[in-house]
Design a protein around this motif. Structure first.
Motif, PDB file in Angstrom:
ATOM      1  N   VAL A 139       3.473  67.885  17.978  1.00 62.21           N
ATOM      2  CA  VAL A 139       3.580  68.645  19.218  1.00 62.21           C
ATOM      3  C   VAL A 139       5.040  68.679  19.629  1.00 62.21           C
ATOM      4  O   VAL A 139       5.749  67.681  19.524  1.00 62.21           O
ATOM      5  CB  VAL A 139       2.723  67.991  20.329  1.00 62.21           C
ATOM      6  CG1 VAL A 139       2.831  68.762  21.621  1.00 62.21           C
ATOM      7  CG2 VAL A 139       1.287  67.857  19.887  1.00 62.21           C
ATOM      8  N   VAL A 140       5.494  69.830  20.119  1.00 64.43           N
ATOM      9  CA  VAL A 140       6.875  69.964  20.588  1.00 64.43           C
ATOM     10  C   VAL A 140       6.890  69.690  22.086  1.00 64.43           C
ATOM     11  O   VAL A 140       6.249  70.388  22.872  1.00 64.43           O
ATOM     12  CB  VAL A 140       7.428  71.374  20.288  1.00 64.43           C
ATOM     13  CG1 VAL A 140       8.841  71.506  20.838  1.00 64.43           C
ATOM     14  CG2 VAL A 140       7.400  71.646  18.809  1.00 64.43           C
ATOM     15  N   ARG A 141       7.603  68.634  22.478  1.00 61.30           N
ATOM     16  CA  ARG A 141       7.738  68.261  23.888  1.00 61.30           C
ATOM     17  C   ARG A 141       9.209  68.229  24.248  1.00 61.30           C
ATOM     18  O   ARG A 141       9.963  67.403  23.734  1.00 61.30           O
ATOM     19  CB  ARG A 141       7.144  66.870  24.143  1.00 61.30           C
ATOM     20  CG  ARG A 141       5.656  66.834  24.194  1.00 61.30           C
ATOM     21  CD  ARG A 141       5.204  65.475  24.651  1.00 61.30           C
ATOM     22  NE  ARG A 141       3.765  65.416  24.782  1.00 61.30           N
ATOM     23  CZ  ARG A 141       3.095  64.314  24.994  1.00 61.30           C
ATOM     24  NH1 ARG A 141       3.726  63.163  25.082  1.00 61.30           N
ATOM     25  NH2 ARG A 141       1.788  64.338  25.116  1.00 61.30           N
ATOM     26  N   GLY A 142       9.599  69.114  25.123  1.00 62.17           N
ATOM     27  CA  GLY A 142      10.999  69.144  25.556  1.00 62.17           C
ATOM     28  C   GLY A 142      11.967  69.418  24.431  1.00 62.17           C
ATOM     29  O   GLY A 142      13.073  68.874  24.407  1.00 62.17           O
ATOM     30  N   GLY A 143      11.551  70.225  23.451  1.00 66.33           N
ATOM     31  CA  GLY A 143      12.410  70.562  22.331  1.00 66.33           C
ATOM     32  C   GLY A 143      12.441  69.521  21.231  1.00 66.33           C
ATOM     33  O   GLY A 143      13.164  69.673  20.256  1.00 66.33           O
ATOM     34  N   VAL A 144      11.633  68.446  21.362  1.00 64.96           N
ATOM     35  CA  VAL A 144      11.588  67.391  20.355  1.00 64.96           C
ATOM     36  C   VAL A 144      10.184  67.350  19.764  1.00 64.96           C
ATOM     37  O   VAL A 144       9.196  67.351  20.492  1.00 64.96           O
ATOM     38  CB  VAL A 144      11.933  66.015  20.981  1.00 64.96           C
ATOM     39  CG1 VAL A 144      11.875  64.928  19.926  1.00 64.96           C
ATOM     40  CG2 VAL A 144      13.294  66.059  21.643  1.00 64.96           C
TER      41      VAL A 144
END
Length: 71
Positions: free
Chosen positions: A51-56
């Motif tokens: 999952v991509v969270r805050g670009g990470v």
């Protein structure tokens, strides 16, 4: 490695495994008899998901129900 979903918190539960023998009354028998009850564990179906969270990109272990809702 944890056996708990990181989204909903679903984890393993303990259930009874019931062993029966005989023929059911509806089928012309004398009824089903319980011959053994033992404890067993049911584990959730955990799958890896990125999952991509805050670009990470973060790898999570989620159950299949949560995986369907996220995607």
């Amino acid at each position: 490695m944890s056996k708990v979903c990181e989204v909903c918190g679903k984890g393993p539960i303990v259930v009874n495994s019931v062993i029966r023998r005989g023929k059911a009354r509806a089928a012309g028998g004398v009824g089903r008899k319980v011959t053994g009850i033992t404890k067993r564990s049911q584990k959730p179906n955990l799958q890896p998901l990125t999952v991509v969270r805050g670009g990470v990109a973060v790898r999570m272990r989620v159950c299949t129900k949560c995986r369907k809702n996220i995607i």
